[in-house]
Design a protein around this motif. Structure first.
Motif, PDB file in Angstrom:
ATOM      1  N   VAL A 185      42.601 -19.551  -0.762  1.00 50.30           N
ATOM      2  CA  VAL A 185      42.989 -19.772   0.630  1.00 50.30           C
ATOM      3  C   VAL A 185      43.211 -18.437   1.347  1.00 50.30           C
ATOM      4  O   VAL A 185      42.829 -18.281   2.508  1.00 50.30           O
ATOM      5  N   ILE A 186      43.783 -17.478   0.663  1.00 52.54           N
ATOM      6  CA  ILE A 186      43.965 -16.156   1.265  1.00 52.54           C
ATOM      7  C   ILE A 186      42.606 -15.517   1.548  1.00 52.54           C
ATOM      8  O   ILE A 186      42.382 -14.939   2.613  1.00 52.54           O
ATOM      9  N   GLY A 187      41.685 -15.635   0.604  1.00 49.19           N
ATOM     10  CA  GLY A 187      40.335 -15.117   0.820  1.00 49.19           C
ATOM     11  C   GLY A 187      39.656 -15.791   1.997  1.00 49.19           C
ATOM     12  O   GLY A 187      38.979 -15.139   2.801  1.00 49.19           O
ATOM     13  N   LEU A 188      39.846 -17.097   2.124  1.00 47.75           N
ATOM     14  CA  LEU A 188      39.265 -17.824   3.245  1.00 47.75           C
ATOM     15  C   LEU A 188      39.878 -17.383   4.576  1.00 47.75           C
ATOM     16  O   LEU A 188      39.168 -17.245   5.576  1.00 47.75           O
ATOM     17  N   ALA A 189      41.179 -17.123   4.591  1.00 50.40           N
ATOM     18  CA  ALA A 189      41.841 -16.645   5.814  1.00 50.40           C
ATOM     19  C   ALA A 189      41.312 -15.267   6.218  1.00 50.40           C
ATOM     20  O   ALA A 189      41.072 -15.005   7.405  1.00 50.40           O
ATOM     21  N   VAL A 190      41.109 -14.391   5.251  1.00 50.45           N
ATOM     22  CA  VAL A 190      40.569 -13.056   5.546  1.00 50.45           C
ATOM     23  C   VAL A 190      39.135 -13.174   6.055  1.00 50.45           C
ATOM     24  O   VAL A 190      38.739 -12.499   7.007  1.00 50.45           O
ATOM     25  N   PHE A 191      38.344 -14.046   5.442  1.00 47.34           N
ATOM     26  CA  PHE A 191      36.973 -14.286   5.901  1.00 47.34           C
ATOM     27  C   PHE A 191      36.964 -14.828   7.326  1.00 47.34           C
ATOM     28  O   PHE A 191      36.161 -14.411   8.168  1.00 47.34           O
ATOM     29  N   ARG A 221      40.522 -19.850  22.371  1.00 49.74           N
ATOM     30  CA  ARG A 221      39.333 -20.070  21.558  1.00 49.74           C
ATOM     31  C   ARG A 221      39.513 -19.567  20.126  1.00 49.74           C
ATOM     32  O   ARG A 221      39.002 -20.160  19.187  1.00 49.74           O
ATOM     33  N   THR A 222      40.234 -18.462  19.941  1.00 55.60           N
ATOM     34  CA  THR A 222      40.303 -17.849  18.617  1.00 55.60           C
ATOM     35  C   THR A 222      41.575 -18.181  17.836  1.00 55.60           C
ATOM     36  O   THR A 222      41.529 -18.291  16.619  1.00 55.60           O
ATOM     37  N   MET A 223      42.692 -18.316  18.519  1.00 62.73           N
ATOM     38  CA  MET A 223      43.959 -18.535  17.815  1.00 62.73           C
ATOM     39  C   MET A 223      44.021 -19.810  16.993  1.00 62.73           C
ATOM     40  O   MET A 223      44.531 -19.786  15.876  1.00 62.73           O
ATOM     41  N   PRO A 224      43.550 -20.948  17.492  1.00 63.22           N
ATOM     42  CA  PRO A 224      43.687 -22.174  16.687  1.00 63.22           C
ATOM     43  C   PRO A 224      43.017 -22.088  15.326  1.00 63.22           C
ATOM     44  O   PRO A 224      43.569 -22.572  14.339  1.00 63.22           O
ATOM     45  N   ARG A 225      41.845 -21.453  15.256  1.00 56.16           N
ATOM     46  CA  ARG A 225      41.172 -21.342  13.960  1.00 56.16           C
ATOM     47  C   ARG A 225      41.987 -20.496  12.995  1.00 56.16           C
ATOM     48  O   ARG A 225      42.182 -20.865  11.837  1.00 56.16           O
ATOM     49  N   PHE A 226      42.433 -19.338  13.466  1.00 56.55           N
ATOM     50  CA  PHE A 226      43.154 -18.437  12.572  1.00 56.55           C
ATOM     51  C   PHE A 226      44.539 -18.980  12.233  1.00 56.55           C
ATOM     52  O   PHE A 226      44.935 -18.992  11.063  1.00 56.55           O
ATOM     53  N   ILE A 227      45.276 -19.438  13.227  1.00 55.93           N
ATOM     54  CA  ILE A 227      46.622 -19.983  12.974  1.00 55.93           C
ATOM     55  C   ILE A 227      46.514 -21.227  12.088  1.00 55.93           C
ATOM     56  O   ILE A 227      47.345 -21.453  11.209  1.00 55.93           O
ATOM     57  N   GLY A 228      45.486 -22.027  12.301  1.00 56.57           N
ATOM     58  CA  GLY A 228      45.283 -23.200  11.442  1.00 56.57           C
ATOM     59  C   GLY A 228      45.074 -22.802   9.995  1.00 56.57           C
ATOM     60  O   GLY A 228      45.629 -23.418   9.075  1.00 56.57           O
ATOM     61  N   MET A 229      44.290 -21.752   9.778  1.00 54.08           N
ATOM     62  CA  MET A 229      44.054 -21.276   8.409  1.00 54.08           C
ATOM     63  C   MET A 229      45.344 -20.732   7.805  1.00 54.08           C
ATOM     64  O   MET A 229      45.647 -20.973   6.633  1.00 54.08           O
TER      65      MET A 229
END
Length: 153
Positions: free
Chosen positions: A58-64, A92-100
């Motif tokens: 999951v950490i790797g996916l968040a960094v990706f 546009r960008t925050m929901p993806r990253f915060i969700g991860m």
């Protein structure tokens, strides 16, 4: 400094950071594969190995995901495609990253609950509960941000 020079500098640094984060994600993935292989070959605790593997994955996916966001928002963002509204870019960008990040934190909390339950360390359950509660507040704050910054129809 003129627009073309600042655009070149921005694209250069964005590309550099994209490759740095992609490299880190690849290194985390390689580390994950090595750790799983080592644990299986050594006959280690399979349940513990899988729980740690979930965290690492999951950490790797968040960094990706962070590398993808940087690439999408900053690389080759020419002046005719440029988005001047910062709120629109954040929406546009925050929901993806915060969700991860929320997925990573909630998995970490749940894994800690499982570990502490298996080891009869119920007194330490305050930590995972705090992580899960903080994740709920973070997700709620994201929802509130998205609600308050929506464009009226």
């Amino acid at each position: 400094m003129n627009d073309s020079a600042s655009l070149l500098i921005k694209n250069t640094f964005a590309t550099l950071f994209t490759f740095i984060f992609l490299g880190l994600a690849a290194a985390i993935l390689i580390s994950l594969i090595v750790n799983i292989s080592t644990a299986i070959l050594n006959g280690s605790d399979i349940m513990g190995m899988f729980l740690n593997s979930i965290n690492t994955g999951v950490i790797g996916l968040a960094v990706f995901e962070l590398a993808l966001v940087i690439n999408k928002e900053y690389v080759n963002n020419t002046p005719d495609k440029k988005e001047d509204d910062a709120i629109t870019v954040l929406r546009r960008t925050m929901p993806r990253f915060i969700g991860m990040v929320c997925v990573a934190l909630s998995l970490e909390g749940l894994i800690m609950v499982i570990k502490y339950s298996q080891l009869d360390l119920a007194g330490n359950l305050y930590y995972p509960v705090a992580i899960i509660t903080s994740t709920a507040f973070l997700l709620t704050a994201l929802g509130l941000f998205l609600h308050l910054t929506r464009k009226p129809n």
